[in-house]
Write an enzyme that holds these catalytic residues in place. Structure first.
Site, PDB file in Angstrom:
ATOM      1  N   GLY A   1      20.200  36.503  52.157  1.00  0.00           N
ATOM      2  CA  GLY A   1      20.397  35.883  50.852  1.00  0.00           C
ATOM      3  C   GLY A   1      21.308  36.609  49.876  1.00  0.00           C
TER       4      GLY A   1
ATOM      5  N   GLU B   1      18.912  42.297  45.727  1.00  0.00           N
ATOM      6  CA  GLU B   1      18.206  41.110  46.242  1.00  0.00           C
ATOM      7  C   GLU B   1      18.809  39.848  45.649  1.00  0.00           C
ATOM      8  OE1 GLU B   1      16.163  39.728  48.183  1.00  0.00           O
ATOM      9  OE2 GLU B   1      14.210  40.701  48.339  1.00  0.00           O
TER      10      GLU B   1
ATOM     11  N   ASP C   1      10.585  36.444  44.192  1.00  0.00           N
ATOM     12  CA  ASP C   1       9.679  35.296  44.103  1.00  0.00           C
ATOM     13  C   ASP C   1       8.269  35.858  43.898  1.00  0.00           C
ATOM     14  OD1 ASP C   1       9.003  32.525  44.444  1.00  0.00           O
ATOM     15  OD2 ASP C   1       8.523  32.887  46.536  1.00  0.00           O
TER      16      ASP C   1
ATOM     17  N   GLY D   1       7.380  38.828  44.826  1.00  0.00           N
ATOM     18  CA  GLY D   1       7.550  40.264  44.583  1.00  0.00           C
ATOM     19  C   GLY D   1       7.205  41.115  45.799  1.00  0.00           C
TER      20      GLY D   1
ATOM     21  N   THR E   1       8.531  41.314  48.851  1.00  0.00           N
ATOM     22  CA  THR E   1       9.661  41.911  49.570  1.00  0.00           C
ATOM     23  C   THR E   1      10.176  43.147  48.827  1.00  0.00           C
ATOM     24  OG1 THR E   1      10.277  39.728  50.368  1.00  0.00           O
ATOM     25  CG2 THR E   1      11.935  41.447  50.585  1.00  0.00           C
TER      26      THR E   1
ATOM     27  N   LYS F   1      11.651  34.610  39.590  1.00  0.00           N
ATOM     28  CA  LYS F   1      10.743  33.504  39.238  1.00  0.00           C
ATOM     29  C   LYS F   1       9.429  34.120  38.767  1.00  0.00           C
ATOM     30  CE  LYS F   1      11.980  30.457  43.108  1.00  0.00           C
ATOM     31  NZ  LYS F   1      11.410  29.854  44.323  1.00  0.00           N
TER      32      LYS F   1
ATOM     33  N   ASP G   1      19.319  29.788  50.690  1.00  0.00           N
ATOM     34  CA  ASP G   1      19.320  28.627  51.576  1.00  0.00           C
ATOM     35  C   ASP G   1      17.991  27.876  51.531  1.00  0.00           C
ATOM     36  OD1 ASP G   1      17.740  30.642  52.934  1.00  0.00           O
ATOM     37  OD2 ASP G   1      17.907  29.410  54.731  1.00  0.00           O
TER      38      ASP G   1
HETATM   39  P1  IMP Z   1       9.233  37.393  47.773  1.00  0.00           P
HETATM   40  O1  IMP Z   1       8.866  38.459  48.762  1.00  0.00           O
HETATM   41  O2  IMP Z   1       8.158  36.329  47.690  1.00  0.00           O
HETATM   42  O3  IMP Z   1       9.623  37.909  46.407  1.00  0.00           O
HETATM   43  O4  IMP Z   1      10.414  36.577  48.393  1.00  0.00           O
HETATM   44  C1  IMP Z   1      11.685  36.930  48.380  1.00  0.00           C
HETATM   45  C2  IMP Z   1      12.436  36.093  49.415  1.00  0.00           C
HETATM   46  O5  IMP Z   1      11.959  34.713  49.507  1.00  0.00           O
HETATM   47  C3  IMP Z   1      13.851  35.980  48.960  1.00  0.00           C
HETATM   48  O6  IMP Z   1      14.631  37.084  49.385  1.00  0.00           O
HETATM   49  C4  IMP Z   1      14.277  34.671  49.599  1.00  0.00           C
HETATM   50  O7  IMP Z   1      14.700  34.897  50.922  1.00  0.00           O
HETATM   51  C5  IMP Z   1      13.039  33.819  49.645  1.00  0.00           C
HETATM   52  N1  IMP Z   1      12.991  32.835  48.522  1.00  0.00           N
HETATM   53  C6  IMP Z   1      12.057  32.760  47.558  1.00  0.00           C
HETATM   54  N2  IMP Z   1      12.308  31.750  46.703  1.00  0.00           N
HETATM   55  C7  IMP Z   1      13.447  31.173  47.143  1.00  0.00           C
HETATM   56  C8  IMP Z   1      14.239  30.046  46.675  1.00  0.00           C
HETATM   57  O8  IMP Z   1      13.960  29.375  45.661  1.00  0.00           O
HETATM   58  N3  IMP Z   1      15.343  29.744  47.414  1.00  0.00           N
HETATM   59  C9  IMP Z   1      15.708  30.447  48.522  1.00  0.00           C
HETATM   60  N4  IMP Z   1      15.002  31.495  48.985  1.00  0.00           N
HETATM   61  C10 IMP Z   1      13.883  31.855  48.305  1.00  0.00           C
END
Ligand code: IMP
Length: 188
Positions: free
Chosen positions: A53, A109, A113, A115, A117, A141, A169
């Site tokens: 991403g 990053e 989303d 958090g 990752t 977000k 994506d």
């Molecule tokens: P987290 O670990 O939930 O913060 O997720 C992070 C990863 O989820 C990002 O690096 C994206 O690959 C994916 N992701 C979360 N929300 C979106 C979105 O709205 N569009 C595309 N990818 C997303």
């Protein structure tokens, strides 16, 4: 179906704009200036992009930086819902090529989303004993936060919608759109 018809069918495939190309580009300019100011005394900043991403954001950002830097990429994957009892919901698929001990590291990053990752990556890289680890994300977000992680450089705060384009994506689609679009449920 004539040419005009197929062109309008194509237009209907285009997700509506949440952030335009020019909004993104001017924010990337500002982020690069903030990063240059923070690392003014750094000999070599290590930018670590999280695939896939962040590849477009990182390439635009890196080309605007004046501070000397090198670029690394890592790849991670998230465990699905079934495996959610696993201690860590994130798995490292590809590591950096060169050590980061004693280095100034900036994790780049596309979006934060839940958090999970970024929190995982911060822990992972902190264990390598770099001089510093900071985080930069184009999008955040906050409504979706499950794990708080400090974001040192943030592009935009967005609502809880699925976004695509500029590297992001949906099932590998829309990744190379020049703007960030909101993908409504009927387009998924
Ligand atoms: P987290 O670990 O939930 O913060 O997720 C992070 C990863 O989820 C990002 O690096 C994206 O690959 C994916 N992701 C979360 N929300 C979106 C979105 O709205 N569009 C595309 N990818 C997303």
């Amino acid at each position: 179906m004539g040419l005009t018809d197929s062109a309008s069918v194509r237009d209907m495939d285009m997700p509506p704009t949440l952030l335009s190309e020019s909004e993104i580009q001017s924010r990337v300019d500002e982020l690069a200036s903030e990063i240059d100011a923070t690392y003014a005394d750094t000999e070599m900043l290590v930018l670590i992009g999280v695939l896939k991403g962040s590849f477009i954001f990182l390439s635009d950002l890196a080309r605007r930086l004046k501070v000397p830097h090198r670029v690394e990429f890592i790849a991670v994957s998230s465990y699905g819902a079934k495996e959610s009892e696993h201690a860590d919901p994130v798995r490292l698929l590809m590591d950096v090529r060169h050590g980061i001990d004693g280095e100034d590291v900036l994790l780049v990053e596309d979006i934060v989303d839940t958090g999970h990752t970024l929190a995982y990556l911060k822990r992972l890289f902190a264990a390598h004993e770099p001089n510093s680890v900071r985080t930069c994300t184009l999008l955040h977000k906050p409504d979706r936060t499950e794990q708080e992680v400090p974001i040192d450089f943030l592009g935009f705060t967005i609502p809880d919608v699925w976004v695509v384009g500029y590297g992001l994506d949906y099932a590998e689609r829309h990744r190379t759109l020049p703007y960030i679009g909101e993908l409504p449920p009927e387009m998924r």
